[in-house]
Design an enzyme around this catalytic site. Structure first.
Site, short mmCIF file in Angstrom:
data_model
loop_
_atom_site.label_atom_id
_atom_site.label_comp_id
_atom_site.label_asym_id
_atom_site.label_seq_id
_atom_site.Cartn_x
_atom_site.Cartn_y
_atom_site.Cartn_z
N THR A 51 0.83 -1.21 0.00
CA THR A 51 0.00 0.00 0.00
C THR A 51 0.86 1.25 0.00
OG1 THR A 51 -1.84 -1.10 1.05
CG2 THR A 51 -1.72 1.26 1.39
N THR A 111 1.64 -4.18 4.29
CA THR A 111 1.44 -4.45 5.72
C THR A 111 0.92 -5.87 5.98
OG1 THR A 111 -0.83 -3.59 5.64
CG2 THR A 111 0.91 -2.03 6.27
N ASP A 112 0.31 -6.50 4.95
CA ASP A 112 -0.42 -7.74 5.23
C ASP A 112 0.46 -8.90 5.67
OD1 ASP A 112 -2.74 -6.44 4.74
OD2 ASP A 112 -3.16 -7.34 2.80
C1 SIN Z 1 -0.98 -2.95 2.75
O1 SIN Z 1 0.17 -2.75 2.40
O2 SIN Z 1 -1.48 -2.29 3.71
C2 SIN Z 1 -1.89 -3.97 2.14
C3 SIN Z 1 -1.40 -4.53 0.86
C4 SIN Z 1 -0.13 -5.29 1.02
O3 SIN Z 1 0.09 -5.92 2.05
O4 SIN Z 1 0.65 -5.29 0.06
#
Ligand code: SIN
Length: 343
Positions: free
Chosen positions: A27, A107-108
């Site tokens: 993200t 973040t995932d």
């Molecule tokens: C994010 O980064 O918050 C979600 C998408 C990902 O993990 O690439």
């Protein structure tokens, strides 16, 4: 792709720290059709040069060497990309031309990649991961400040020897402890029960404590080219043994059970797992709760059933450690329990 930002000023030593920024997507590199859209965006579409250009003052903190290692949504993170990333981080940190590494990530699965690197990076130089909850196109995007703080942390002498760190929302987390706890909040990452290691605020880095478990140069683990199959199964009301049996039939080498409560397991699944353990599958008992630890419960249970207990590792991090331990040739319940008690 590589990019270099020339520093506009040098520090007291006459030379700015040289930090490699490795971008993998997420993200933080996401873009949406409009600035109020923080859900319907595409992750991993903005390149590393544009990410760096959005951070004012970066060139006064470090001389940046940038590489685009991948452009993915981290839900699609693979073991092959983990190996590539670990090799690239190790090569850069082994170079006299680089003082530290920052990795931008989704973040995932950030907590999994961070712990993998905590066990596979072989350098005491700083290695810091960061990410964002809002895409780069959003109003109040959190990526630029998180990236600035990550570079500030990697460029600070304080981060050396602290293992792999996560800089997020002004806090510094240990790779082993940190986990994502919110689907949308910008304060999405916590180190449950244990707390953050410190913070980065307005250019200042402050550590309050150190990670005690051996990491980086003090582990025997390394990224592999061929990985054993290790999966996670979950215990819940009404669960059947079908998933465990299917994985065993598929040749799984290790299973982590995300148990209820303190790692308790529904009887049907416990029986299937005990049978799997008797056939040589490594079985690690963790908890789906999200905080607390799973204690080894001794002769009556774990020992009799052939299970290893995960301690404070979440099921996702227990899987990382089990993967690395099996890839390193560790086998047998006692040897694996020592690994889990140590790292
Ligand atoms: C994010 O980064 O918050 C979600 C998408 C990902 O993990 O690439």
């Amino acid at each position: 792709m590589t990019t270099s930002l020339s520093p506009s000023s040098a520090g007291a030593s006459g030379r700015l720290p040289r930090i490699a920024v490795l971008a993998t997507g997420g993200t933080i590199a996401g873009s949406a059709p409009d600035a109020t859209n923080t859900a319907g965006y595409q992750a991993g579409v903005i390149g590393v040069a544009q990410l760096l250009a959005a951070v004012p003052g970066l060139d006064a903190i470090a001389a940046i060497h940038a590489e685009q290692v991948a452009s993915i949504d981290s839900k699609d993170m693979s073991l092959a990309l983990w190996s590539t990333l670990a090799q690239r981080v190790n090569a850069l940190l082994a170079s006299d031309d680089i003082d530290g590494v920052v990795i931008t990530h989704g973040t995932d699965t950030l907590e999994e990649t961070a712990y993998f690197l905590q066990l596979c990076v072989k350098s005491a130089k700083p290695c810091v991961l960061t990410a964002a909850m809002r895409p780069a196109s959003a109003l109040s995007a959190d990526g630029p400040l998180n990236l600035l703080n990550a570079v500030t942390l990697a460029a600070s002498g304080a981060a050396a020897g602290q293992g792999v760190l996560v800089a997020f929302n002004n806090r510094i987390h240990c790779a082993r402890d940190v986990a994502k706890f919110s689907t949308y909040a910008v304060d999405a990452f916590q180190s449950p029960e244990i707390g953050a290691l410190g913070w980065v605020q307005d250019g200042r880095v402050e550590f309050q404590r150190k990670a005690l478990r051996p990491h980086t140069v003090d582990t025997p683990f390394a990224a592999a080219q061929v990985w054993p199959q290790v999966d996670i199964v979950v215990s819940y009301a009404g669960v059947s043994r079908v998933a465990v049996d299917a994985l065993v039939a598929a040749g799984v080498r290790g299973l982590v059970i995300a148990g209820t409560g303190n790692g308790s397991i529904h009887g049907a699944v416990q029986t299937a797992l005990a049978e799997a353990a008797a056939q040589g599958v490594a079985v690690v008992r963790a908890s789906r709760v999200g905080s607390g630890h799973v204690m080894h419960n001794g002769a009556a249970k774990d020992d009799a059933l052939g299970f290893v207990s995960a301690g404070t590792l979440s099921p996702y991090k227990a899987r990382v450690l089990l993967l690395l331990a099996l890839a390193a040739g560790t086998s047998g319940k006692e040897a694996l329990q020592r690994v889990f008690d140590t790292y």
